[in-house]
Scaffold this motif. Structure first.
Motif, PDB file in Angstrom:
ATOM      1  N   PHE A   1       8.327   9.773  -3.709  1.00 42.23           N
ATOM      2  CA  PHE A   1       9.663   9.780  -3.128  1.00 42.23           C
ATOM      3  C   PHE A   1      10.624  10.605  -3.981  1.00 42.23           C
ATOM      4  CE2 PHE A   1       8.426   5.873  -0.727  1.00 42.23           C
ATOM      5  CZ  PHE A   1       8.752   6.349   0.528  1.00 42.23           C
ATOM      6  N   PHE A   2      10.474  10.538  -5.298  1.00 44.19           N
ATOM      7  CA  PHE A   2      11.343  11.293  -6.192  1.00 44.19           C
ATOM      8  C   PHE A   2      11.180  12.799  -5.972  1.00 44.19           C
ATOM      9  CE2 PHE A   2      11.734  13.497 -10.315  1.00 44.19           C
ATOM     10  CZ  PHE A   2      13.077  13.304 -10.558  1.00 44.19           C
ATOM     11  N   HIS A   3       9.947  13.279  -5.970  1.00 46.90           N
ATOM     12  CA  HIS A   3       9.716  14.709  -5.767  1.00 46.90           C
ATOM     13  C   HIS A   3      10.039  15.135  -4.337  1.00 46.90           C
ATOM     14  CE1 HIS A   3       8.056  15.645  -9.691  1.00 46.90           C
ATOM     15  NE2 HIS A   3       7.316  14.562  -9.628  1.00 46.90           N
ATOM     16  N   PHE A   4       9.813  14.245  -3.379  1.00 50.40           N
ATOM     17  CA  PHE A   4      10.193  14.568  -2.002  1.00 50.40           C
ATOM     18  C   PHE A   4      11.709  14.687  -1.874  1.00 50.40           C
ATOM     19  CE2 PHE A   4      11.489  13.123   2.244  1.00 50.40           C
ATOM     20  CZ  PHE A   4      10.874  14.093   3.022  1.00 50.40           C
ATOM     21  N   ALA A   5      12.440  13.800  -2.562  1.00 50.52           N
ATOM     22  CA  ALA A   5      13.906  13.888  -2.537  1.00 50.52           C
ATOM     23  C   ALA A   5      14.381  15.195  -3.171  1.00 50.52           C
ATOM     24  CB  ALA A   5      14.507  12.688  -3.260  1.00 50.52           C
ATOM     25  N   GLN A   6      13.758  15.601  -4.276  1.00 50.25           N
ATOM     26  CA  GLN A   6      14.117  16.886  -4.876  1.00 50.25           C
ATOM     27  C   GLN A   6      13.866  18.035  -3.915  1.00 50.25           C
ATOM     28  OE1 GLN A   6      11.898  16.897  -8.656  1.00 50.25           O
ATOM     29  NE2 GLN A   6      13.861  16.817  -9.714  1.00 50.25           N
ATOM     30  N   PHE A   7      12.698  18.030  -3.285  1.00 47.54           N
ATOM     31  CA  PHE A   7      12.345  19.101  -2.359  1.00 47.54           C
ATOM     32  C   PHE A   7      13.289  19.118  -1.150  1.00 47.54           C
ATOM     33  CE2 PHE A   7       9.882  20.469   1.378  1.00 47.54           C
ATOM     34  CZ  PHE A   7       9.553  21.755   0.992  1.00 47.54           C
TER      35      PHE A   7
ATOM     36  N   ARG B   1      10.219   3.689 -13.617  1.00 45.64           N
ATOM     37  CA  ARG B   1      10.168   2.248 -13.830  1.00 45.64           C
ATOM     38  C   ARG B   1      11.318   1.776 -14.703  1.00 45.64           C
ATOM     39  NH1 ARG B   1       3.603   1.620 -14.807  1.00 45.64           N
ATOM     40  NH2 ARG B   1       3.015   1.862 -12.611  1.00 45.64           N
ATOM     41  N   GLN B   2      11.693   2.579 -15.688  1.00 43.94           N
ATOM     42  CA  GLN B   2      12.865   2.228 -16.486  1.00 43.94           C
ATOM     43  C   GLN B   2      14.141   2.271 -15.665  1.00 43.94           C
ATOM     44  OE1 GLN B   2      12.800   4.924 -19.809  1.00 43.94           O
ATOM     45  NE2 GLN B   2      11.324   3.693 -20.972  1.00 43.94           N
ATOM     46  N   ALA B   3      14.144   3.069 -14.594  1.00 42.52           N
ATOM     47  CA  ALA B   3      15.291   3.101 -13.686  1.00 42.52           C
ATOM     48  C   ALA B   3      15.271   1.970 -12.673  1.00 42.52           C
ATOM     49  CB  ALA B   3      15.337   4.439 -12.953  1.00 42.52           C
ATOM     50  N   GLY B   4      14.172   1.183 -12.632  1.00 43.47           N
ATOM     51  CA  GLY B   4      14.100   0.052 -11.721  1.00 43.47           C
ATOM     52  C   GLY B   4      13.308   0.309 -10.465  1.00 43.47           C
ATOM     53  N   TYR B   5      12.662   1.465 -10.347  1.00 44.15           N
ATOM     54  CA  TYR B   5      11.877   1.791  -9.160  1.00 44.15           C
ATOM     55  C   TYR B   5      10.404   1.518  -9.473  1.00 44.15           C
ATOM     56  CZ  TYR B   5      16.235   4.147  -8.064  1.00 44.15           C
ATOM     57  OH  TYR B   5      17.551   4.433  -7.849  1.00 44.15           O
ATOM     58  N   GLN B   6       9.923   0.362  -9.017  1.00 42.11           N
ATOM     59  CA  GLN B   6       8.583  -0.104  -9.357  1.00 42.11           C
ATOM     60  C   GLN B   6       7.551   0.211  -8.283  1.00 42.11           C
ATOM     61  OE1 GLN B   6       8.224  -1.347 -12.326  1.00 42.11           O
ATOM     62  NE2 GLN B   6      10.353  -1.768 -12.862  1.00 42.11           N
ATOM     63  N   SER B   7       7.939   0.858  -7.201  1.00 37.84           N
ATOM     64  CA  SER B   7       7.010   1.105  -6.111  1.00 37.84           C
ATOM     65  C   SER B   7       5.916   2.086  -6.521  1.00 37.84           C
ATOM     66  CB  SER B   7       7.769   1.659  -4.896  1.00 37.84           C
ATOM     67  OG  SER B   7       6.874   2.053  -3.876  1.00 37.84           O
ATOM     68  N   LYS B   8       4.757   1.975  -5.874  1.00 37.99           N
ATOM     69  CA  LYS B   8       3.668   2.908  -6.141  1.00 37.99           C
ATOM     70  C   LYS B   8       4.009   4.320  -5.678  1.00 37.99           C
ATOM     71  CE  LYS B   8       0.003  -0.568  -5.785  1.00 37.99           C
ATOM     72  NZ  LYS B   8      -1.231  -0.969  -5.058  1.00 37.99           N
ATOM     73  N   ASP B   9       4.861   4.421  -4.672  1.00 43.54           N
ATOM     74  CA  ASP B   9       5.239   5.732  -4.128  1.00 43.54           C
ATOM     75  C   ASP B   9       6.514   6.270  -4.758  1.00 43.54           C
ATOM     76  OD1 ASP B   9       3.132   6.031  -2.292  1.00 43.54           O
ATOM     77  OD2 ASP B   9       4.104   4.661  -0.897  1.00 43.54           O
ATOM     78  N   ALA B  10       6.967   5.696  -5.866  1.00 45.17           N
ATOM     79  CA  ALA B  10       8.244   6.119  -6.453  1.00 45.17           C
ATOM     80  C   ALA B  10       8.204   7.584  -6.878  1.00 45.17           C
ATOM     81  CB  ALA B  10       8.579   5.230  -7.649  1.00 45.17           C
ATOM     82  N   VAL B  11       7.086   8.017  -7.473  1.00 47.22           N
ATOM     83  CA  VAL B  11       6.985   9.410  -7.920  1.00 47.22           C
ATOM     84  C   VAL B  11       7.019  10.352  -6.727  1.00 47.22           C
ATOM     85  CG1 VAL B  11       5.540  11.061  -9.150  1.00 47.22           C
ATOM     86  CG2 VAL B  11       5.721   8.726  -9.980  1.00 47.22           C
TER      87      VAL B  11
ATOM     88  N   ASN C   1       0.824  -1.194   0.000  1.00 43.81           N
ATOM     89  CA  ASN C   1       0.000   0.000   0.000  1.00 43.81           C
ATOM     90  C   ASN C   1       0.861   1.246   0.000  1.00 43.81           C
ATOM     91  OD1 ASN C   1      -2.348  -1.530   0.088  1.00 43.81           O
ATOM     92  ND2 ASN C   1      -2.284  -1.685   2.325  1.00 43.81           N
ATOM     93  N   ARG C   2       0.264   2.340  -0.364  1.00 42.84           N
ATOM     94  CA  ARG C   2       0.996   3.591  -0.419  1.00 42.84           C
ATOM     95  C   ARG C   2       1.347   4.074   0.989  1.00 42.84           C
ATOM     96  NH1 ARG C   2       0.888   6.766  -5.079  1.00 42.84           N
ATOM     97  NH2 ARG C   2      -0.127   5.775  -6.849  1.00 42.84           N
ATOM     98  N   ASN C   3       2.387   4.849   1.061  1.00 45.60           N
ATOM     99  CA  ASN C   3       2.812   5.431   2.319  1.00 45.60           C
ATOM    100  C   ASN C   3       1.790   6.460   2.776  1.00 45.60           C
ATOM    101  OD1 ASN C   3       4.277   7.337   4.156  1.00 45.60           O
ATOM    102  ND2 ASN C   3       5.901   5.849   3.824  1.00 45.60           N
ATOM    103  N   GLU C   4       1.288   6.314   4.016  1.00 45.64           N
ATOM    104  CA  GLU C   4       0.241   7.202   4.491  1.00 45.64           C
ATOM    105  C   GLU C   4       0.761   8.611   4.733  1.00 45.64           C
ATOM    106  OE1 GLU C   4      -2.864   6.614   4.638  1.00 45.64           O
ATOM    107  OE2 GLU C   4      -2.745   4.512   4.063  1.00 45.64           O
ATOM    108  N   GLN C   5       2.029   8.745   5.135  1.00 45.30           N
ATOM    109  CA  GLN C   5       2.576  10.081   5.350  1.00 45.30           C
ATOM    110  C   GLN C   5       2.686  10.855   4.042  1.00 45.30           C
ATOM    111  OE1 GLN C   5       3.166  11.536   8.212  1.00 45.30           O
ATOM    112  NE2 GLN C   5       2.594   9.734   9.412  1.00 45.30           N
ATOM    113  N   LEU C   6       3.106  10.153   2.982  1.00 42.74           N
ATOM    114  CA  LEU C   6       3.209  10.814   1.686  1.00 42.74           C
ATOM    115  C   LEU C   6       1.847  11.043   1.049  1.00 42.74           C
ATOM    116  CD1 LEU C   6       6.285   8.970   0.144  1.00 42.74           C
ATOM    117  CD2 LEU C   6       6.231  11.195   1.260  1.00 42.74           C
ATOM    118  N   GLU C   7       0.833  10.276   1.494  1.00 40.05           N
ATOM    119  CA  GLU C   7      -0.507  10.444   0.939  1.00 40.05           C
ATOM    120  C   GLU C   7      -1.056  11.837   1.216  1.00 40.05           C
ATOM    121  OE1 GLU C   7      -3.768   9.105  -1.226  1.00 40.05           O
ATOM    122  OE2 GLU C   7      -1.976   7.927  -0.757  1.00 40.05           O
ATOM    123  N   LYS C   8      -0.637  12.432   2.338  1.00 40.98           N
ATOM    124  CA  LYS C   8      -1.127  13.758   2.692  1.00 40.98           C
ATOM    125  C   LYS C   8      -0.617  14.832   1.737  1.00 40.98           C
ATOM    126  CE  LYS C   8      -1.176  12.513   7.610  1.00 40.98           C
ATOM    127  NZ  LYS C   8      -0.650  12.871   8.952  1.00 40.98           N
ATOM    128  N   PHE C   9       0.530  14.574   1.106  1.00 37.96           N
ATOM    129  CA  PHE C   9       1.155  15.589   0.254  1.00 37.96           C
ATOM    130  C   PHE C   9       1.073  15.208  -1.216  1.00 37.96           C
ATOM    131  CE2 PHE C   9       3.446  15.171   4.275  1.00 37.96           C
ATOM    132  CZ  PHE C   9       3.157  16.396   4.836  1.00 37.96           C
TER     133      PHE C   9
END
Length: 326
Positions: free
Chosen positions: A111-117, A99-109, A71-79
């Motif tokens: 996590f990516f934008h959170f890492a940028q921020f 997905r081409q980079a190998g990150y198949q998780s539902k929360d990959a997008v 399931n998706r991360n509940e903390q990230l669901e708020k944002f």
């Protein structure tokens, strides 16, 4: 507004022409950092909570095994409103790239934008600490101050994108190198009497040590086929996720073979032969490029010392003759 003039003059005297802008940026950064804990601790929407409880009650009891994509991360669901692009095309594009980079998780997008921020904010904080708290910005101009304050933030913001891009390139290269061997193994399994689904499972198991990226993609194909998903759709998604031309051509061969009712073994035999020839051509191309690269490196490393050895004594002799004449 006259009371702002002394403040503006003081900031200009202390920080340079961009002093007011720097202070406003720091205040904005402080407000953002102050808002993050408030957003994390905000109460859950009652309507969403009710819907979630209804889904949990109506859903069957979960098995003990956890699926690879939970399931998706509940903390990230708020944002989700600012950690995911609101445009469907942009969201699909970034999901495909991850997905081409190998990150198949539902929360990959997310996590990516959170890492940028997070990395962008961390870079801004490091720049402010270096310039103002450590006293490194005393002798800097306004442009240098801006560069040292905003530069680390921009680097931190672009770092996840650079990492994903490099990861996509390395993963495509690994799949390209390991695909001919996997295709030969798939041909052997099919000719041995196994079905295509069983052959894919066996090849995924055998190639995990040599090419884990390709093995992971083949496992996804096997799981989707077992789940009852349409085979053509599964194969097309496989080619899209890999992003490799050889895999896309392989998917097209399999779909055409199933459409026209031809033998899959014959199609695989012909295509695997082409892949072997293509691998030899890649090796020959790399070997033909090697002399050019070696020539450039040899010239850069050997010509300057050779010139020093040959011309050095003459230059020394001419200089000695000039000194004797003086």
């Amino acid at each position: 507004m006259e009371f702002l003039s002394p403040i503006n003059e003081f900031l200009v005297d202390q920080l340079g022409p961009l002093g007011p802008l720097i202070v406003v940026g720091l205040l904005g950064l402080f407000m953002v950092l102050l808002t993050i804990p408030m957003l994390l601790n905000q109460p859950e929407d009652p309507l969403k909570k009710l819907q979630k409880n209804i889904r949990q009650e109506s859903a069957p009891k979960p098995r003990k095994e956890r699926l690879r994509q939970g399931n998706r991360n509940e903390q990230l669901e708020k944002f989700a409103h600012f950690l995911e692009p609101q445009n469907e095309e942009e969201l699909s594009a970034i999901q495909l790239k991850l997905r081409q980079a190998g990150y198949q998780s539902k929360d990959a997008v997310r996590f990516f934008h959170f890492a940028q921020f997070a990395l962008g904010i961390a870079g801004l904080i490091l720049g402010v600490v270096y310039v103002f708290l450590l006293g490194a910005g005393e002798d800097m101009t306004s442009q240098q101050l801006t560069m040292y304050v905003l530069g680390p933030g921009a680097v931190g913001y672009m770092l996840p994108k650079y990492w994903v891009t490099r990861r996509v390139a390395s993963r495509k290269e690994a799949i390209t190198m390991g695909f001919p061997d996997a295709l030969d193994m798939l041909l052997v399994c099919v000719e041995a009497g196994q079905s295509l689904d069983q052959s894919i499972v066996r090849v995924a198991k055998e190639t995990r040590a040599a090419c884990p990226d390709l093995a992971e993609e083949l496992e996804i194909v096997a799981y989707e086929m077992k789940a009852g998903k349409d085979k053509d759709r599964v194969l097309r998604d496989f080619g899209t996720r890999c992003g490799v031309e050889d895999v896309s051509s392989f998917v097209t061969v399999l779909i055409q073979s199933a459409t026209f009712g031809t033998s899959i073994a014959d199609a695989l035999r012909v295509y695997s032969s082409e892949m072997r020839d293509k691998r030899v051509m890649r090796a020959e191309e790399a070997a033909n490029k090697l002399p050019t690269k070696m020539t450039l490196a040899t010239m850069m490393l050997t010509v300057p010392p050779l010139l020093v050895i040959l011309v050095g004594p003459s230059v020394k002799g001419i200089s000695e003759i000039g000194n004797m004449g003086n």
